[in-house]
Write a protein that holds these residues in place. Structure first.
Motif, PDB file in Angstrom:
ATOM      1  N   LEU A 170       0.828  -1.204   0.000  1.00 10.13           N
ATOM      2  CA  LEU A 170       0.000   0.000   0.000  1.00 10.13           C
ATOM      3  C   LEU A 170       0.866   1.260   0.000  1.00 10.13           C
ATOM      4  O   LEU A 170       0.541   2.245  -0.676  1.00 10.13           O
ATOM      5  CB  LEU A 170      -0.939  -0.011   1.205  1.00 10.13           C
ATOM      6  N   CYS A 171       1.959   1.232   0.743  1.00 13.33           N
ATOM      7  CA  CYS A 171       2.878   2.376   0.750  1.00 13.33           C
ATOM      8  C   CYS A 171       3.553   2.528  -0.611  1.00 13.33           C
ATOM      9  O   CYS A 171       3.774   3.656  -1.082  1.00 13.33           O
ATOM     10  CB  CYS A 171       3.923   2.212   1.845  1.00 13.33           C
ATOM     11  N   GLU A 172       3.862   1.422  -1.248  1.00 11.33           N
ATOM     12  CA  GLU A 172       4.467   1.460  -2.580  1.00 11.33           C
ATOM     13  C   GLU A 172       3.516   2.067  -3.603  1.00 11.33           C
ATOM     14  O   GLU A 172       3.948   2.789  -4.515  1.00 11.33           O
ATOM     15  CB  GLU A 172       4.892   0.058  -2.999  1.00 11.33           C
ATOM     16  N   VAL A 173       2.237   1.791  -3.456  1.00 12.81           N
ATOM     17  CA  VAL A 173       1.254   2.369  -4.370  1.00 12.81           C
ATOM     18  C   VAL A 173       1.182   3.886  -4.197  1.00 12.81           C
ATOM     19  O   VAL A 173       1.100   4.630  -5.181  1.00 12.81           O
ATOM     20  CB  VAL A 173      -0.134   1.732  -4.144  1.00 12.81           C
ATOM     21  N   VAL A 174       1.219   4.351  -2.952  1.00 16.70           N
ATOM     22  CA  VAL A 174       1.233   5.799  -2.701  1.00 16.70           C
ATOM     23  C   VAL A 174       2.469   6.431  -3.338  1.00 16.70           C
ATOM     24  O   VAL A 174       2.390   7.490  -3.969  1.00 16.70           O
ATOM     25  CB  VAL A 174       1.195   6.088  -1.187  1.00 16.70           C
ATOM     26  N   PHE A 175       3.603   5.779  -3.177  1.00 13.40           N
ATOM     27  CA  PHE A 175       4.849   6.286  -3.769  1.00 13.40           C
ATOM     28  C   PHE A 175       4.760   6.279  -5.294  1.00 13.40           C
ATOM     29  O   PHE A 175       5.111   7.272  -5.946  1.00 13.40           O
ATOM     30  CB  PHE A 175       6.012   5.413  -3.298  1.00 13.40           C
ATOM     31  N   TYR A 176       4.269   5.189  -5.852  1.00 14.66           N
ATOM     32  CA  TYR A 176       4.126   5.080  -7.307  1.00 14.66           C
ATOM     33  C   TYR A 176       3.184   6.154  -7.844  1.00 14.66           C
ATOM     34  O   TYR A 176       3.461   6.796  -8.869  1.00 14.66           O
ATOM     35  CB  TYR A 176       3.611   3.687  -7.668  1.00 14.66           C
ATOM     36  N   ARG A 177       2.077   6.383  -7.141  1.00 11.56           N
ATOM     37  CA  ARG A 177       1.126   7.415  -7.576  1.00 11.56           C
ATOM     38  C   ARG A 177       1.786   8.793  -7.572  1.00 11.56           C
ATOM     39  O   ARG A 177       1.581   9.606  -8.483  1.00 11.56           O
ATOM     40  CB  ARG A 177      -0.089   7.426  -6.653  1.00 11.56           C
ATOM     41  N   GLY A 178       2.589   9.065  -6.535  1.00 12.34           N
ATOM     42  CA  GLY A 178       3.282  10.343  -6.480  1.00 12.34           C
ATOM     43  C   GLY A 178       4.285  10.506  -7.595  1.00 12.34           C
ATOM     44  O   GLY A 178       4.396  11.583  -8.197  1.00 12.34           O
ATOM     45  N   VAL A 179       5.025   9.442  -7.901  1.00  8.84           N
ATOM     46  CA  VAL A 179       5.989   9.487  -9.001  1.00  8.84           C
ATOM     47  C   VAL A 179       5.271   9.709 -10.325  1.00  8.84           C
ATOM     48  O   VAL A 179       5.705  10.506 -11.173  1.00  8.84           O
ATOM     49  CB  VAL A 179       6.824   8.186  -9.043  1.00  8.84           C
ATOM     50  N   LEU A 180       4.151   9.039 -10.527  1.00  2.15           N
ATOM     51  CA  LEU A 180       3.354   9.189 -11.737  1.00  2.15           C
ATOM     52  C   LEU A 180       2.882  10.625 -11.900  1.00  2.15           C
ATOM     53  O   LEU A 180       2.909  11.204 -12.997  1.00  2.15           O
ATOM     54  CB  LEU A 180       2.162   8.234 -11.683  1.00  2.15           C
ATOM     55  N   HIS A 181       2.466  11.214 -10.803  1.00  6.42           N
ATOM     56  CA  HIS A 181       1.942  12.570 -10.829  1.00  6.42           C
ATOM     57  C   HIS A 181       3.050  13.592 -11.066  1.00  6.42           C
ATOM     58  O   HIS A 181       2.880  14.549 -11.832  1.00  6.42           O
ATOM     59  CB  HIS A 181       1.249  12.868  -9.495  1.00  6.42           C
ATOM     60  N   ARG A 182       4.188  13.410 -10.441  1.00  7.00           N
ATOM     61  CA  ARG A 182       5.250  14.417 -10.485  1.00  7.00           C
ATOM     62  C   ARG A 182       6.156  14.274 -11.688  1.00  7.00           C
ATOM     63  O   ARG A 182       6.596  15.257 -12.280  1.00  7.00           O
ATOM     64  CB  ARG A 182       6.083  14.320  -9.195  1.00  7.00           C
ATOM     65  N   PHE A 183       6.488  13.039 -12.081  1.00  3.39           N
ATOM     66  CA  PHE A 183       7.496  12.826 -13.112  1.00  3.39           C
ATOM     67  C   PHE A 183       6.944  12.235 -14.407  1.00  3.39           C
ATOM     68  O   PHE A 183       7.691  12.073 -15.366  1.00  3.39           O
ATOM     69  CB  PHE A 183       8.608  11.917 -12.575  1.00  3.39           C
ATOM     70  N   MET A 195      10.811  -1.559  -8.583  1.00  2.00           N
ATOM     71  CA  MET A 195      10.356  -1.868  -7.227  1.00  2.00           C
ATOM     72  C   MET A 195       9.787  -3.280  -7.145  1.00  2.00           C
ATOM     73  O   MET A 195       9.993  -3.998  -6.159  1.00  2.00           O
ATOM     74  CB  MET A 195       9.319  -0.844  -6.765  1.00  2.00           C
ATOM     75  N   ILE A 196       9.075  -3.676  -8.158  1.00  2.00           N
ATOM     76  CA  ILE A 196       8.451  -5.004  -8.175  1.00  2.00           C
ATOM     77  C   ILE A 196       9.506  -6.113  -8.168  1.00  2.00           C
ATOM     78  O   ILE A 196       9.400  -7.098  -7.428  1.00  2.00           O
ATOM     79  CB  ILE A 196       7.544  -5.160  -9.416  1.00  2.00           C
ATOM     80  N   PHE A 197      10.559  -5.952  -8.961  1.00  2.00           N
ATOM     81  CA  PHE A 197      11.482  -7.057  -9.187  1.00  2.00           C
ATOM     82  C   PHE A 197      12.804  -6.966  -8.428  1.00  2.00           C
ATOM     83  O   PHE A 197      13.585  -7.926  -8.465  1.00  2.00           O
ATOM     84  CB  PHE A 197      11.773  -7.196 -10.687  1.00  2.00           C
ATOM     85  N   SER A 198      13.087  -5.881  -7.755  1.00  2.00           N
ATOM     86  CA  SER A 198      14.397  -5.771  -7.110  1.00  2.00           C
ATOM     87  C   SER A 198      14.497  -6.676  -5.887  1.00  2.00           C
ATOM     88  O   SER A 198      13.581  -6.734  -5.070  1.00  2.00           O
ATOM     89  CB  SER A 198      14.664  -4.319  -6.703  1.00  2.00           C
ATOM     90  N   PRO A 199      15.603  -7.382  -5.729  1.00  2.00           N
ATOM     91  CA  PRO A 199      15.809  -8.197  -4.522  1.00  2.00           C
ATOM     92  C   PRO A 199      15.814  -7.350  -3.249  1.00  2.00           C
ATOM     93  O   PRO A 199      15.389  -7.808  -2.193  1.00  2.00           O
ATOM     94  CB  PRO A 199      17.179  -8.839  -4.764  1.00  2.00           C
TER      95      PRO A 199
END
Length: 631
Positions: A170-183, A195-199
């Motif tokens: 859920l925190c990753e989704v908030v971060f992803y949404r912010g990145v989508l909005h800003r960048f 983020m999905i695939f990194s060890p």
């Protein structure tokens, strides 16, 4: 002689003419490249105008290039489902690899749930470096599952890790949404995949550690910050306070740029109001909970700062637990992010130099914005690298920022590649060829990253899963889940460990209070944990035999004669006895291979390669010994 001079003059003239032509050609090519970059940026500007001064998040033009997958940025629903699925697998296969995680967090939680567990010196009321409020948040998960799985503590253990994975998702989704909005969609697209695939994210997302909790907070702070607006500013401030006060106080360094930006946009009075609200939300319940358990008012976040910073010179601080060279985190970063870590390192330089040529990043208002957004990763890396004591978990808090920085670098590099190819090949190649070339490069980078990431995760499980499997076998097969009072025999049962004490996964893998973990003295000369005093006052009683100097306490050890079972690993050159050789006393009831790092090739132990890793790695026997019955 005259003829030779004439020939020489003609040769020089020809060479001079050729050089002039080459210079003119190079100048034309460079001009074409620059023009192509400007044209590419202008094209992207015309096709994706910003909303409210920033890149639009979802409504980007369908006519995007093959290397600019803005329209392919996953929807929030798809992102939620993907993060939840991957974090569920992390909960199942991410082994606890840190004895701090076991003895400083899983054990206190187990104690609050089941009434017994190990205590470290940091939980002694004399020092109170750890907050019971943080532990209670995780114990609440156990109470939630108690009516359904309380009889099986291993299920409760993995259920708790699953909830941690859900929180991370859920925190990753908030971060992803912010990145989508800003960048914009391009950066968000690659950030999502990284983020999905990194060890690194696989490990950190379901670890029961303050640094993981603070990583959740970091994602919330930056996600809300990137989204903009007053309400998001308040939420980011609350997340920052929780991350520092309840998780890890050192993480506050990461949030300084957010504070500066908030003061610029919203003014001192509003930001001060947010800070007061955030402090009240977290401090009031944490002080009350810690007062209940410690029996006095304590501020663990202040105590841990004093211990590691202010008082470190008088007692050694964290250096008592080992030191590492300055490059430790760079090697560790490559192991956990491989190509992504390499991409992340030059991100701020690439952005400052080439931002204006990127259709998705040029709308950042100034270089100050770029520095505020991307500098925290570098500040943290430098700060942690300067500390003598280093651990992998200390970087957890910037793992999402590494993914963002790498994504931004990749987008910039692909834009540059597209423009340069368009300039140099404009007379011989079509536009579609240039786009396809960029797409191939992007695919190779992402595919290589994903392949290395899977290889790393598999390697961790193949090489280091023996302890969890061993104690699971004891719990389920040998002890039958503790359902029978006479199995393996009536009365208390002692499971002993020597040098392998730090790989004990926690008392969640001991069926009941009838089963005890005991310590045999080994080559380790530091301070071991000891059992909590009985509830209800066990947390407020000052126990004897604790010190903050990591000095060995002899009251921790038991005699070998009192051991019913012994968990150990045997290898050449060990300082401890070879218990497995005493076949008249012990019998092997279970064993599993565990990597011998010193005799394995560094690459093939770090990354699992089919067939080759087995050829270049050696394994020791990790086993359970059972005392033979006297005849």
């Amino acid at each position: 002689m005259s003829t030779d001079r004439s020939a020489s003059l003609r040769s020089r003239k020809t060479a001079s003419s050729s050089a002039a032509e080459q210079t003119e050609s190079a100048t034309d090519t460079a001009s074409s490249a620059a023009a192509s970059l400007e044209k590419s940026a202008a094209s992207q500007r015309s096709s994706s105008q910003p909303t409210q001064g920033i890149v639009p998040s979802h409504r980007l033009s369908r006519k995007t290039s093959a290397i600019d997958p803005a329209s392919a940025a996953p929807s929030l629903g798809f992102a939620v489902a993907s993060f939840l699925a991957v974090r569920f697998f992390s909960a199942l296969f991410n082994n606890a690899g840190d004895c701090d995680e076991t003895f400083n967090f899983w054990e206190p939680s187990h104690y609050l749930l089941y009434g017994f567990g190990f205590q470290t010196w940091e939980y002694s009321p004399e020092y109170s470096l750890r907050s019971y409020f943080y532990v209670l948040l995780h114990s609440a998960v156990g109470w939630l599952f108690w009516p359904f799985f309380g009889y099986n503590k291993i299920i409760v253990y993995f259920a708790t890790k699953t909830i941690l994975g859900c929180c991370s998702a859920l925190c990753e989704v908030v971060f992803y949404r912010g990145v989508l909005h800003r960048f914009g969609g391009s950066v968000a697209y690659y950030t999502f995949f990284f983020m999905i695939f990194s060890p690194g994210m696989f490990i950190a997302s379901t670890s029961y550690l303050p640094s993981s909790f603070s990583m959740y907070g970091t994602m919330l702070v930056f996600g809300y910050w990137f989204s903009g607006g007053s309400l998001n500013g308040l939420l980011a401030t609350i997340a920052a306070a929780g991350s520092g006060l309840i998780g890890w106080p050192f993480v506050g360094v990461l949030f300084v740029p957010f504070g500066i930006d908030s003061l610029r946009k919203f003014g001192v009075l509003r930001v001060l109001t947010w800070a007061i609200v955030a402090l009240l939300i977290w401090l009031v319940p944490s002080v009350l909970v810690d007062y209940y358990y410690y029996g006095k008012i304590v501020f663990p976040f202040m105590n841990i700062l004093l211990y590691n910073v202010i008082e470190a010179g008088s007692h050694g601080g964290s250096t008592l637990y080992g030191t590492e060279p300055p490059f430790f985190y760079f090697l560790n970063g490559f192991l956990n992010f491989n190509l992504v870590f390499l991409l992340a390192m030059p991100s701020i330089l690439l952005l400052l130099a080439f931002k204006k040529w990127s259709g998705t990043l040029q709308y950042l208002r100034s270089n100050i914005d770029l520095i505020l957004y991307f500098s925290p990763m570098y500040v943290w890396l430098i700060l942690m690298s300067c500390q003598p004591h280093k651990e992998e978990r200390f970087l957890f808090v910037i793992y999402p920022l590494i993914c963002l920085a790498a994504a931004a670098s990749l987008v910039i590099l692909l834009n540059i590649l597209q423009a340069l190819c368009g300039a140099f090949l404009q007379r011989t190649a079509s536009t579609s060829f240039v786009l396809k070339l960029g797409a191939v490069v992007a695919f190779v980078v992402v595919f290589s990253f994903v392949a290395l990431s899977f290889s790393r995760v598999i390697s961790l499980n193949v090489n280091y899963s023996a302890p969890v499997l061993t104690y699971t076998h004891l719990y389920t097969s040998e002890f039958k889940g503790g359902k029978f009072d006479d199995i393996p025999r009536k009365g208390d049962v002692s499971v002993c460990v020597g040098k392998e004490w730090y790989r004990f996964p926690s008392n969640y893998f001991m069926p009941s209070e009838r089963f005890h973990l005991r310590f045999l003295r080994s080559a380790f000369r530091g301070q071991l944990p000891k059992p909590f005093a009985p509830l209800p006052n066990g947390t407020s009683v000052i126990p004897k035999g604790f010190n903050r100097l990591n000095r060995e306490e002899m009251d921790r050890y038991t005699d070998l004669q009192g051991c019913d079972y012994l968990v150990d690993m045997d290898f050449e050159g060990q300082a401890e006895p070879h218990y497995i050789k005493a076949q008249t006393t012990w019998e092997v009831i279970y064993e599993f291979p565990f990597l011998n790092s010193s005799k394995s090739h560094w690459f093939f132990r770090a990354f699992w390669i089919p067939y080759l890793s087995n050829q270049h790695c050696e394994f020791n026997r990790y086993f359970v010994l059972k005392r033979r019955e006297k005849t």
